[in-house]
Design a protein around this motif. Structure first.
Motif, PDB file in Angstrom:
ATOM      1  N   ILE A 176       0.877  -0.669   0.245  1.00 23.71           N
ATOM      2  CA  ILE A 176       0.363  -0.171  -0.285  1.00 23.71           C
ATOM      3  C   ILE A 176       0.470   1.469   0.007  1.00 23.71           C
ATOM      4  O   ILE A 176       2.131   1.465   0.327  1.00 23.71           O
ATOM      5  N   LEU A 177       0.051   2.776   0.355  1.00 26.10           N
ATOM      6  CA  LEU A 177       0.660   3.733   0.034  1.00 26.10           C
ATOM      7  C   LEU A 177       0.178   4.405   0.809  1.00 26.10           C
ATOM      8  O   LEU A 177      -1.019   4.060   1.007  1.00 26.10           O
ATOM      9  N   PHE A 178       0.373   5.247   2.053  1.00 24.14           N
ATOM     10  CA  PHE A 178      -0.212   6.238   3.244  1.00 24.14           C
ATOM     11  C   PHE A 178      -0.108   7.285   2.423  1.00 24.14           C
ATOM     12  O   PHE A 178       0.830   7.426   1.918  1.00 24.14           O
ATOM     13  N   ALA A 179      -1.165   7.997   2.427  1.00 24.86           N
ATOM     14  CA  ALA A 179      -1.596   9.355   2.019  1.00 24.86           C
ATOM     15  C   ALA A 179      -1.882  10.181   3.547  1.00 24.86           C
ATOM     16  O   ALA A 179      -2.632   9.469   3.286  1.00 24.86           O
ATOM     17  N   GLY A 180      -0.931  11.009   3.549  1.00 29.10           N
ATOM     18  CA  GLY A 180      -1.395  11.713   5.096  1.00 29.10           C
ATOM     19  C   GLY A 180      -0.596  12.597   5.741  1.00 29.10           C
ATOM     20  O   GLY A 180       0.672  12.814   4.536  1.00 29.10           O
ATOM     21  N   THR A 181      -0.729  13.831   6.286  1.00 27.84           N
ATOM     22  CA  THR A 181      -0.471  14.533   6.652  1.00 27.84           C
ATOM     23  C   THR A 181      -0.249  15.154   8.017  1.00 27.84           C
ATOM     24  O   THR A 181       0.992  15.603   8.648  1.00 27.84           O
TER      25      THR A 181
END
Length: 182
Positions: free
Chosen positions: A3-8
């Motif tokens: 998976i890719l994790f996208a968050g900030t």
């Protein structure tokens, strides 16, 4: 599952930790670029970038997902992408990169309070209950089929920060369950 994790922001760190703890192969983390913070405006990595670095994960910093970022994502051969408060729209070309698409964790009971600041809106407008949902990301704003939800009562003394922290924890478990079900 790769998976890719996208968050900030800080609220997304809990989800990243839960995904790593659950044994997902986090190929990379997508987050916003370093931003100036404090009185001296020192360029500072996002909380998600800081945690990804501690975990030794590949970090992709991008203010928007353009053709170059989409190319980087394609090279990762992703099964899915988990997104939690990344802070940018995902264009159609990038939506098609992971085999199972992008799964968004959103802190409201959609369709109520789409967009930014859903927890704050729930409190401002006197909602008795809110929650978090996971759903398939589409080109529309917080549209797409919902996979699961958790609910959380809003207490009379709840602040947005306290409520968001509770939703971050229960929502991150929901995100793990949703990805495992794929």
């Amino acid at each position: 599952m790769r998976i890719l994790f996208a968050g900030t922001p800080e609220v997304a760190v809990t989800s990243l930790d839960h995904l790593v703890d659950a044994g997902f192969d986090v190929a990379a983390v997508l987050t916003r670029p370093d931003a100036p913070l404090g009185r001296k405006r020192v360029l500072t990595p996002s909380p998600v970038a800081q945690r990804a670095e501690e975990l030794g994960l590949q970090i992709i910093k991008a203010a928007k997902i353009d053709a170059q970022v989409t190319e980087q994502l394609t090279a990762l051969h992703l099964d899915a992408a988990a997104i939690v408060a990344y802070g940018g729209l995902v264009p159609q070309d990038a939506l098609q990169v992971p085999r199972h698409g992008w799964i968004n964790l959103h802190f409201s009971l959609l369709p109520q309070w789409r967009g930014a600041a859903p927890v704050q809106h729930a409190i401002i407008f006197g909602d008795d209950i809110t929650g978090a949902v996971t759903f398939q990301l589409e080109t529309g704003l917080d549209t797409g089929p919902v996979f699961g939800q958790v609910t959380e009562p809003i207490g009379a003394m709840d602040t947005a920060g306290a409520l968001l922290q509770r939703l971050s924890d229960s929502g991150s478990r929901l995100l793990v369950d949703t990805l495992q079900a794929l």
